[in-house]
Motif scaffolding. Structure first.
Motif: not given
Length: 122
Positions: A19-25, A33-35, A51-52, A60-61
């Protein structure tokens, strides 16, 4: 469960790219840290919302992740099964957490092996 989640994630990402959605960076330090946090604590602590930019409860996640990949789960016919398995995992905890709890309760590796055999045979 893991195969269904991976399949749905791949399809969701593919569809977004098509769809051409922007790639989150997300910032690389947040990814690290998340890993680390997920590997160290699993579902027993907050997870990092890359992202937040802050920690949120694991349940929740996980719920947000499943909601995000829902179209992929539906397309593969996996929605009901994966949703049930994810819900059970969030409610009961991971296998690793149950094994650690068995060891803390008994101080016995034998009890951990018994738990694994019981859960696997069941």
């Amino acid at each position: 469960m893991v195969a269904g989640l991976a399949r749905a994630l791949a399809r969701t990402c593919h569809d977004a790219a098509a769809r051409g959605d922007p790639d989150p960076r997300p910032r690389p330090e947040l990814l690290r840290a998340a890993k680390w946090r997920a590997a160290r604590h699993g579902l027993d602590a907050d997870l990092v919302d890359v992202l937040g930019g802050h920690a949120r409860p694991a349940a929740e996640m996980v719920g947000r992740f499943v909601a995000e990949i829902r179209p992929g789960l539906e397309a593969a016919g996996d929605l009901e099964e994966v949703t049930e398995l994810v819900g059970a995992t969030v409610a009961r905890g991971t296998g690793a957490a149950r094994q650690r709890a068995a060891f803390e309760r008994t101080g016995s590796l034998e009890a951990v092996v018994d738990l694994v055999v019981e859960e696997t045979a069941g």
